[in-house]
Design an enzyme around this catalytic site. Structure first.
Site, PDB file in Angstrom:
ATOM      1  N   HIS A  24      48.220  17.181   3.398  1.00 15.49           N
ATOM      2  CA  HIS A  24      49.082  18.183   3.771  1.00 15.49           C
ATOM      3  C   HIS A  24      49.844  19.038   2.753  1.00 15.49           C
ATOM      4  CE1 HIS A  24      51.728  14.713   3.817  1.00 15.49           C
ATOM      5  NE2 HIS A  24      52.871  15.656   4.205  1.00 15.49           N
ATOM      6  N   HIS A  28      52.557  15.867  12.521  1.00 13.03           N
ATOM      7  CA  HIS A  28      53.552  16.206  11.456  1.00 13.03           C
ATOM      8  C   HIS A  28      53.610  17.489  10.749  1.00 13.03           C
ATOM      9  CE1 HIS A  28      55.928  14.835   8.004  1.00 13.03           C
ATOM     10  NE2 HIS A  28      55.008  15.085   6.904  1.00 13.03           N
ATOM     11  N   HIS A  88      53.328  19.482   2.215  1.00 10.21           N
ATOM     12  CA  HIS A  88      54.434  19.158   1.761  1.00 10.21           C
ATOM     13  C   HIS A  88      54.639  19.024   0.361  1.00 10.21           C
ATOM     14  CE1 HIS A  88      55.821  18.289   5.870  1.00 10.21           C
ATOM     15  NE2 HIS A  88      55.995  19.401   5.797  1.00 10.21           N
ATOM     16  N   ASP A 135      51.245  11.541   6.034  1.00  6.30           N
ATOM     17  CA  ASP A 135      52.532  11.177   6.611  1.00  6.30           C
ATOM     18  C   ASP A 135      52.144  11.105   8.012  1.00  6.30           C
ATOM     19  OD1 ASP A 135      53.829  11.074   4.217  1.00  6.30           O
ATOM     20  OD2 ASP A 135      55.077  12.894   4.445  1.00  6.30           O
ATOM     21  N   HIS A 142      54.467   7.040   2.208  1.00  5.19           N
ATOM     22  CA  HIS A 142      55.698   6.445   1.974  1.00  5.19           C
ATOM     23  C   HIS A 142      55.754   4.713   2.260  1.00  5.19           C
ATOM     24  CE1 HIS A 142      57.592  10.631   1.561  1.00  5.19           C
ATOM     25  NE2 HIS A 142      56.677  10.892   2.274  1.00  5.19           N
ATOM     26  N   ASP A 171      56.097  17.103  -1.747  1.00  5.80           N
ATOM     27  CA  ASP A 171      56.029  15.903  -2.371  1.00  5.80           C
ATOM     28  C   ASP A 171      54.706  15.146  -2.088  1.00  5.80           C
ATOM     29  OD1 ASP A 171      56.260  15.452   0.488  1.00  5.80           O
ATOM     30  OD2 ASP A 171      57.110  13.454   0.421  1.00  5.80           O
ATOM     31  N   HIS A 172      53.758  15.741  -1.812  1.00  7.26           N
ATOM     32  CA  HIS A 172      52.361  15.424  -2.014  1.00  7.26           C
ATOM     33  C   HIS A 172      51.423  16.293  -2.544  1.00  7.26           C
ATOM     34  CE1 HIS A 172      52.650  12.302   1.512  1.00  7.26           C
ATOM     35  NE2 HIS A 172      53.962  12.900   1.730  1.00  7.26           N
TER      36      HIS A 172
END
Length: 256
Positions: free
Chosen positions: A53, A111, A55, A128, A166, A57-58
Site C-alpha cells: 500500500h 486500511h 503509506h 497493515d 508492524h 513507511d512501506h
C-alpha cells in the site's frame, strides 16, 4: 527452502525478505533502504520488490532500491505509489523466477482502498491489513469492506506464515484480553510473544491458524466477543459489519 526474514525499520516497522539461507531475495515494503542495503552487504541479493500500500513507511525506500539493483517493483494500482514498475490488482500473479515462486495478489481494501496482500510459498505478506492479534486502522475503507478483506485472508491455509508490517502484537494482545477475556489459546500466544520480545526477537511471523484462534477481528461471531460488544454499545450489534466497525473504533480509543 524459502524463509521470511524480518528486518526492523523505523520504530516498529518490518521490511520482509523472502529468501533462501543465502542468495536471491524478494523485498516486501521497504519503507527505508538502509536495512535492505545491510542485508545485501551480508550476502542477500534483492531480485524484486513488492509493495502492499501507499503509506510512506512501506514504500519510501523502493525507488532507490529498484534503481540500485535494477529490479522490478510491483505495486497496487495507485498513483500515490510512484516507484512502481508494474501494477497489480486482485487476482493477478507475480512471478519471481530467481526464487521459483509465484505470489497471488489479493485485494484487501480497508486500511487503504488500494491495499493488496501477496500470498505464496506458504507466506502471506499482508502489510497493515492483518496484524497478529489485530488489524490496521480503517483509514479509507468501510467496515463491511474491511471485514470481507480480513475474511478473505483468514480463508487461506492454517499453516500460512503471517508476515505483518508492524510489531504490534503485545499491544494488540492487551486489547484482545479486554474484549475477549476468556480465551486460553490467546493467553498462550501472548506468553509466547512476551518471551520472544524479552529476548529482542520478533513476535512474527504468526500463522493464520493462530490468528483465527486468537485475533478478535477474526472472531466477531464468538459469544464472548459478542457479549463484550453488546455491553460496550449498550445493545447487540445489528449485524456483523457493525460489530466489526464497533470493535475497530473501540480499539482506536482503547487505553489499557
Amino acid at each position: 527452502m524459502l524463509r521470511a526474514i524480518a528486518l526492523p525499520a523505523f520504530e516498529d516497522n518490518y521490511i520482509w525478505l523472502l529468501a533462501p539461507p543465502c542468495g536471491e531475495a524478494l523485498v516486501v515494503d521497504p519503507g527505508e533502504p538502509g536495512p535492505v542495503l545491510q542485508a545485501a552487504a551480508d550476502g542477500l541479493k534483492p531480485v524484486a520488490i513488492v509493495l502492499t500500500h501507499h503509506h510512506a513507511d512501506h514504500v519510501a525506500g523502493a525507488a532507490m532500491l529498484a534503481a540500485r539493483f535494477g529490479i522490478p517493483c510491483h505495486a497496487p494500482e495507485d498513483e500515490r505509489i510512484t516507484a512502481a514498475t508494474a501494477r497489480v490488482a486482485h487476482g493477478d500473479r507475480v512471478r519471481v523466477d530467481a526464487l521459483d515462486v509465484t505470489l497471488d495478489v489479493i485485494g484487501v481494501p480497508g486500511h487503504t482502498l488500494s491495499h493488496v496482500a501477496f500470498h505464496g510459498a506458504g507466506h502471506l505478506f499482508c502489510g497493515d491489513t492483518l496484524f497478529s492479534l489485530g488489524c490496521g486502522r480503517m483509514f479509507e475503507g468501510q467496515p463491511a469492506q474491511f471485514l470481507a478483506s480480513l475474511e478473505r485472508l483468514a480463508a487461506l491455509p492454517a499453516d500460512t506464515a503471517v508476515c505483518c508490517g508492524h510489531e504490534y502484537t503485545e499491544a494488540n494482545g492487551r486489547f484482545s484480553r479486554a474484549v475477549e477475556p476468556d480465551n486460553p489459546t490467546r493467553d498462550q500466544r501472548l506468553a509466547q510473544v512476551q518471551a520472544l520480545r524479552a529476548r529482542g526477537l520478533p513476535s512474527l511471523p504468526s500463522t493464520l491458524g493462530s490468528e483465527r484462534d486468537c485475533n478478535p477481528f477474526l472472531r466477531i461471531d464468538q459469544p464472548g466477543l459478542q457479549a463484550s460488544l453488546t455491553q460496550h454499545l449498550g445493545r447487540p450489534p445489528r449485524d456483523r459489519a457493525e460489530a466489526f466497525g464497533a470493535l475497530r473504533q473501540w480499539k482506536d480509543t482503547f487505553k489499557p
